[in-house]
Design a protein around this motif. Structure first.
Motif, mmCIF file in Angstrom:
data_model
loop_
_atom_site.group_PDB
_atom_site.id
_atom_site.type_symbol
_atom_site.label_atom_id
_atom_site.label_comp_id
_atom_site.label_asym_id
_atom_site.label_seq_id
_atom_site.Cartn_x
_atom_site.Cartn_y
_atom_site.Cartn_z
ATOM 1 N N ILE A 1 29.226 32.627 5.583
ATOM 2 C CA ILE A 1 29.949 31.634 5.309
ATOM 3 C C ILE A 1 31.557 32.048 5.318
ATOM 4 O O ILE A 1 32.417 31.532 5.848
ATOM 5 C CB ILE A 1 29.746 30.574 4.219
ATOM 6 N N GLN A 2 31.762 33.362 4.674
ATOM 7 C CA GLN A 2 32.888 33.991 4.726
ATOM 8 C C GLN A 2 33.464 34.277 6.017
ATOM 9 O O GLN A 2 34.514 34.106 6.505
ATOM 10 C CB GLN A 2 32.746 35.295 3.800
ATOM 11 N N VAL A 3 32.753 34.731 7.063
ATOM 12 C CA VAL A 3 32.973 34.931 8.571
ATOM 13 C C VAL A 3 33.479 33.752 8.901
ATOM 14 O O VAL A 3 34.406 33.712 9.674
ATOM 15 C CB VAL A 3 31.928 35.445 9.150
ATOM 16 N N LEU A 4 32.609 32.575 9.098
ATOM 17 C CA LEU A 4 33.068 31.490 9.350
ATOM 18 C C LEU A 4 34.175 30.897 9.094
ATOM 19 O O LEU A 4 35.087 30.227 9.929
ATOM 20 C CB LEU A 4 32.011 30.325 9.013
ATOM 21 N N ALA A 5 34.347 30.960 7.557
ATOM 22 C CA ALA A 5 35.808 30.586 7.139
ATOM 23 C C ALA A 5 36.977 31.150 7.806
ATOM 24 O O ALA A 5 37.993 30.470 7.825
ATOM 25 C CB ALA A 5 35.813 30.848 5.687
ATOM 26 N N ASN A 6 36.719 32.498 8.028
ATOM 27 C CA ASN A 6 37.888 33.348 8.484
ATOM 28 C C ASN A 6 38.252 32.718 9.815
ATOM 29 O O ASN A 6 39.404 32.691 10.456
ATOM 30 C CB ASN A 6 37.593 34.837 8.686
ATOM 31 N N PHE A 7 36.970 32.591 10.731
ATOM 32 C CA PHE A 7 37.245 31.762 12.114
ATOM 33 C C PHE A 7 38.122 30.672 11.891
ATOM 34 O O PHE A 7 38.924 30.389 12.992
ATOM 35 C CB PHE A 7 35.980 31.757 12.852
ATOM 36 N N LEU A 8 37.564 29.849 11.139
ATOM 37 C CA LEU A 8 38.307 28.374 10.804
ATOM 38 C C LEU A 8 39.774 28.486 10.521
ATOM 39 O O LEU A 8 40.541 27.701 10.904
ATOM 40 C CB LEU A 8 37.537 27.603 10.016
ATOM 41 N N SER A 9 39.853 29.339 9.682
ATOM 42 C CA SER A 9 41.359 29.654 9.393
ATOM 43 C C SER A 9 42.454 30.175 10.322
ATOM 44 O O SER A 9 43.439 29.622 10.237
ATOM 45 C CB SER A 9 41.535 30.539 7.937
ATOM 46 N N ASN A 10 42.054 30.994 10.989
ATOM 47 C CA ASN A 10 42.585 31.356 12.078
ATOM 48 C C ASN A 10 42.808 30.464 13.183
ATOM 49 O O ASN A 10 43.892 30.431 13.605
ATOM 50 C CB ASN A 10 41.985 32.694 12.834
ATOM 51 N N ALA A 11 41.819 29.520 13.605
ATOM 52 C CA ALA A 11 41.713 28.560 14.469
ATOM 53 C C ALA A 11 42.866 27.546 14.067
ATOM 54 O O ALA A 11 43.809 27.037 14.800
ATOM 55 C CB ALA A 11 40.579 27.908 14.706
#
Length: 204
Positions: free
Chosen positions: A79-89
């Motif tokens: 989830i931490q990885v997905l959250a990083n993807f989402l914040s960057n996007a």
């Protein structure tokens, strides 16, 4: 200016701490969080960061996914990885655009992807995307903030899960960041080909 630099320093220290704990977690082989995990759950478990989309004037869209895509891993770290993807996007997408989140099954793997309609990543920067303290453009970094550590931490997490992390990008059209993990249930393949339309466009 000083206030902005203080905020950036705080973000940097926070990311360094995250990186430190990620290494401690994996190098000491902590097993408490490792279990059979339905990776489609990362879509809804990342809901707390959805408010970040409103802050940047974009919309997070969940692409319909099959359930039962089991991997072996730590759900919190994924989830931490997905959250990083989402914040960057969210940070790099134009206001009013959509960011799509999809979970699909391939041949023996589960793929989690986040696709945006941002400016894309310059070709000369591709080899440095997952390096520490790097962002595609220093002017972008000043405009949207960030420490340049998030993707490096994400790569560390996925590498230690025995998976792959990567991206597809086209200048002026957007970027898809994704990670893939080995499926425990190899017969799960109902979602093959069901990528988001943004993800498919960038991969063409």
């Amino acid at each position: 200016y000083c206030e902005m630099r203080c905020v950036q320093l705080g973000q940097l220290l926070f990311q360094i701490l995250l990186l430190f704990f990620a290494f401690v977690f994996f190098f000491f082989q902590a097993e408490d969080g490792i279990r059979d995990y339905d990776v489609t759950g990362v879509q809804t478990c990342a809901l707390p960061i959805y408010g970040y989309a409103e802050e940047h004037g974009v919309e997070f869209v969940l692409v319909p996914s099959e359930t039962g895509l089991l991997v072996r891993g730590d759900g919190d770290r994924l989830i931490q990885v997905l959250a990083n993807f989402l914040s960057n996007a969210a940070k790099f997408s134009p206001e009013g655009e959509k960011v799509e989140i999809s979970v699909t099954a391939g041949k023996g793997t589960a793929r989690v992807a986040v696709s945006d309609c941002g400016p894309g990543i310059p070709e000369e920067f591709h080899e440095n995307v997952f390096a520490k303290f790097t962002q595609a453009d220093s002017s972008d970094a000043r405009q949207v903030g960030g420490t340049g550590l998030g993707l490096n931490i994400s790569k560390t997490i996925i590498d230690k899960h025995g998976g792959e992390i990567g991206f597809d990008t086209k200048p002026g059209k957007g970027t898809t960041f994704f990670f893939e993990l080995p499926l425990l249930n190899e017969n799960a393949g109902a979602t093959v080909g069901r990528r988001s339309h943004l993800d498919r466009r960038l991969a063409e």
